[in-house]
Write a protein that holds these residues in place. Structure first.
Motif, mmCIF file in Angstrom:
data_model
loop_
_atom_site.group_PDB
_atom_site.id
_atom_site.type_symbol
_atom_site.label_atom_id
_atom_site.label_comp_id
_atom_site.label_asym_id
_atom_site.label_seq_id
_atom_site.Cartn_x
_atom_site.Cartn_y
_atom_site.Cartn_z
ATOM 1 N N GLU A 64 0.813 -1.211 0.000
ATOM 2 C CA GLU A 64 0.000 0.000 0.000
ATOM 3 C C GLU A 64 0.857 1.275 0.000
ATOM 4 O OE1 GLU A 64 -3.056 -0.067 2.957
ATOM 5 O OE2 GLU A 64 -4.044 -1.782 2.028
ATOM 6 N N LEU A 65 2.122 1.155 0.365
ATOM 7 C CA LEU A 65 3.013 2.312 0.338
ATOM 8 C C LEU A 65 3.550 2.592 -1.051
ATOM 9 C CD1 LEU A 65 5.070 1.680 3.584
ATOM 10 C CD2 LEU A 65 3.156 3.253 3.269
ATOM 11 N N GLY A 66 3.659 1.571 -1.861
ATOM 12 C CA GLY A 66 4.201 1.731 -3.203
ATOM 13 C C GLY A 66 5.709 1.612 -3.214
ATOM 14 N N PRO A 67 6.261 1.179 -4.334
ATOM 15 C CA PRO A 67 7.701 0.916 -4.396
ATOM 16 C C PRO A 67 8.581 2.147 -4.230
ATOM 17 C CG PRO A 67 6.657 0.531 -6.531
ATOM 18 C CD PRO A 67 5.560 0.786 -5.557
ATOM 19 N N THR A 68 8.140 3.304 -4.670
ATOM 20 C CA THR A 68 8.976 4.504 -4.548
ATOM 21 C C THR A 68 9.198 4.871 -3.086
ATOM 22 O OG1 THR A 68 8.196 5.324 -6.680
ATOM 23 C CG2 THR A 68 9.172 6.941 -5.182
ATOM 24 N N TYR A 69 8.127 4.929 -2.297
ATOM 25 C CA TYR A 69 8.264 5.261 -0.882
ATOM 26 C C TYR A 69 8.963 4.142 -0.122
ATOM 27 C CZ TYR A 69 5.141 9.204 -1.704
ATOM 28 O OH TYR A 69 4.587 10.364 -2.169
ATOM 29 N N LEU A 70 8.703 2.894 -0.500
ATOM 30 C CA LEU A 70 9.386 1.787 0.170
ATOM 31 C C LEU A 70 10.893 1.818 -0.078
ATOM 32 C CD1 LEU A 70 6.882 -1.126 -0.462
ATOM 33 C CD2 LEU A 70 7.514 -0.147 1.755
ATOM 34 N N ARG A 71 11.300 2.165 -1.289
ATOM 35 C CA ARG A 71 12.725 2.254 -1.587
ATOM 36 C C ARG A 71 13.380 3.344 -0.737
ATOM 37 N NH1 ARG A 71 16.025 -1.193 -2.632
ATOM 38 N NH2 ARG A 71 17.113 -0.190 -0.948
ATOM 39 N N ALA A 72 12.718 4.496 -0.638
ATOM 40 C CA ALA A 72 13.264 5.594 0.175
ATOM 41 C C ALA A 72 13.351 5.184 1.641
ATOM 42 C CB ALA A 72 12.392 6.833 0.019
ATOM 43 N N ASN A 92 1.135 -9.761 -4.473
ATOM 44 C CA ASN A 92 1.228 -10.038 -5.896
ATOM 45 C C ASN A 92 2.663 -10.412 -6.262
ATOM 46 O OD1 ASN A 92 2.382 -7.527 -5.618
ATOM 47 N ND2 ASN A 92 0.805 -6.434 -6.712
ATOM 48 N N TYR A 93 2.953 -10.449 -7.552
ATOM 49 C CA TYR A 93 4.274 -10.849 -8.038
ATOM 50 C C TYR A 93 5.356 -9.984 -7.393
ATOM 51 C CZ TYR A 93 7.858 -12.410 -11.266
ATOM 52 O OH TYR A 93 9.004 -12.939 -11.798
ATOM 53 N N PRO A 94 6.400 -10.580 -6.825
ATOM 54 C CA PRO A 94 7.344 -9.833 -5.997
ATOM 55 C C PRO A 94 8.412 -9.036 -6.734
ATOM 56 C CG PRO A 94 7.935 -12.143 -6.000
ATOM 57 C CD PRO A 94 6.628 -12.030 -6.744
ATOM 58 N N ASP A 95 8.530 -9.149 -8.045
ATOM 59 C CA ASP A 95 9.658 -8.566 -8.758
ATOM 60 C C ASP A 95 9.929 -7.110 -8.402
ATOM 61 O OD1 ASP A 95 11.741 -8.482 -10.809
ATOM 62 O OD2 ASP A 95 10.310 -7.232 -11.905
ATOM 63 N N ARG A 96 9.006 -6.198 -8.636
ATOM 64 C CA ARG A 96 9.285 -4.777 -8.378
ATOM 65 C C ARG A 96 9.399 -4.472 -6.892
ATOM 66 N NH1 ARG A 96 4.191 -0.882 -9.054
ATOM 67 N NH2 ARG A 96 2.677 -2.138 -7.950
ATOM 68 N N TRP A 97 8.775 -5.277 -6.060
ATOM 69 C CA TRP A 97 8.838 -5.056 -4.615
ATOM 70 C C TRP A 97 10.210 -5.432 -4.070
ATOM 71 C CZ3 TRP A 97 5.150 -2.002 -3.401
ATOM 72 C CH2 TRP A 97 3.954 -2.060 -4.122
ATOM 73 N N LEU A 98 10.850 -6.425 -4.662
ATOM 74 C CA LEU A 98 12.182 -6.817 -4.211
ATOM 75 C C LEU A 98 13.237 -5.785 -4.587
ATOM 76 C CD1 LEU A 98 12.047 -10.651 -4.846
ATOM 77 C CD2 LEU A 98 12.203 -9.477 -2.629
ATOM 78 N N ARG A 99 12.891 -4.836 -5.426
ATOM 79 C CA ARG A 99 13.778 -3.717 -5.723
ATOM 80 C C ARG A 99 13.565 -2.583 -4.722
ATOM 81 N NH1 ARG A 99 11.982 -3.128 -11.648
ATOM 82 N NH2 ARG A 99 11.549 -5.324 -11.904
ATOM 83 N N ALA A 100 12.500 -2.687 -3.923
ATOM 84 C CA ALA A 100 12.154 -1.639 -2.966
ATOM 85 C C ALA A 100 12.437 -2.037 -1.517
ATOM 86 C CB ALA A 100 10.673 -1.271 -3.111
ATOM 87 N N MET A 101 12.549 -3.330 -1.260
ATOM 88 C CA MET A 101 12.785 -3.849 0.094
ATOM 89 C C MET A 101 13.794 -4.986 0.013
ATOM 90 S SD MET A 101 8.874 -4.154 1.505
ATOM 91 C CE MET A 101 8.280 -4.989 0.044
ATOM 92 N N ASP A 102 14.233 -5.442 1.160
ATOM 93 C CA ASP A 102 15.199 -6.536 1.203
ATOM 94 C C ASP A 102 14.549 -7.897 0.979
ATOM 95 O OD1 ASP A 102 17.353 -4.781 1.867
ATOM 96 O OD2 ASP A 102 16.555 -4.720 3.911
ATOM 97 N N ALA A 103 13.331 -8.051 1.435
ATOM 98 C CA ALA A 103 12.630 -9.331 1.322
ATOM 99 C C ALA A 103 11.125 -9.083 1.387
ATOM 100 C CB ALA A 103 13.047 -10.270 2.457
ATOM 101 N N VAL A 104 10.367 -10.074 0.937
ATOM 102 C CA VAL A 104 8.910 -9.950 0.957
ATOM 103 C C VAL A 104 8.287 -11.178 1.596
ATOM 104 C CG1 VAL A 104 8.852 -8.506 -1.111
ATOM 105 C CG2 VAL A 104 8.577 -10.968 -1.339
#
Length: 115
Positions: A64-72, A92-104
């Motif tokens: 719900e935070l989105g990848p941009t805010y999660l990366r920051a 959902n599919y973890p690909d873009r989320w794994l670029r924003a966090m260390d693990a899902v």
């Protein structure tokens, strides 16, 4: 502090709320002051908890935070405490989320695999 929340006539019930719960207005992450308070400033929530001994962050409904805010947020955690872990729940599919966090944690995938 009203501008720290997503409040206004454009939202049903007067606020953008979490999962339909009217008594849970969402923080307005578009407000730079909110981001500074949560993770951007040296005395932010993320940085102070890590400085006080936490080893990382587990984020419920991280998607719900989105990848941009999660990366920051992840970058701020790593800047404060190298090696700290940021793991978040996604559905959902973890690909873009794994670029924003260390693990899902993907509970939807878990249910599919167990089913």
């Amino acid at each position: 502090m009203k501008d720290w929340f997503a409040i206004g006539p454009q939202y049903a019930g007067g606020a953008r709320v979490w999962t339909g719960f009217q008594n849970h207005p969402e923080l307005n992450l578009e407000n730079p002051a909110v981001r500074r308070h949560l993770w951007g400033a040296k005395d932010s929530v993320v940085r102070s908890y890590l400085r006080d001994g936490a080893d990382g962050w587990r984020l419920d409904t991280a998607y719900e935070l989105g990848p941009t805010y999660l990366r920051a947020r992840t970058d701020a955690a790593h800047a404060q405490k190298p090696g700290s872990l940021v793991v978040g729940e996604i559905v959902n599919y973890p690909d873009r989320w794994l670029r924003a966090m260390d693990a899902v944690m993907n509970f939807t995938l878990r249910e599919i695999v167990l089913g």
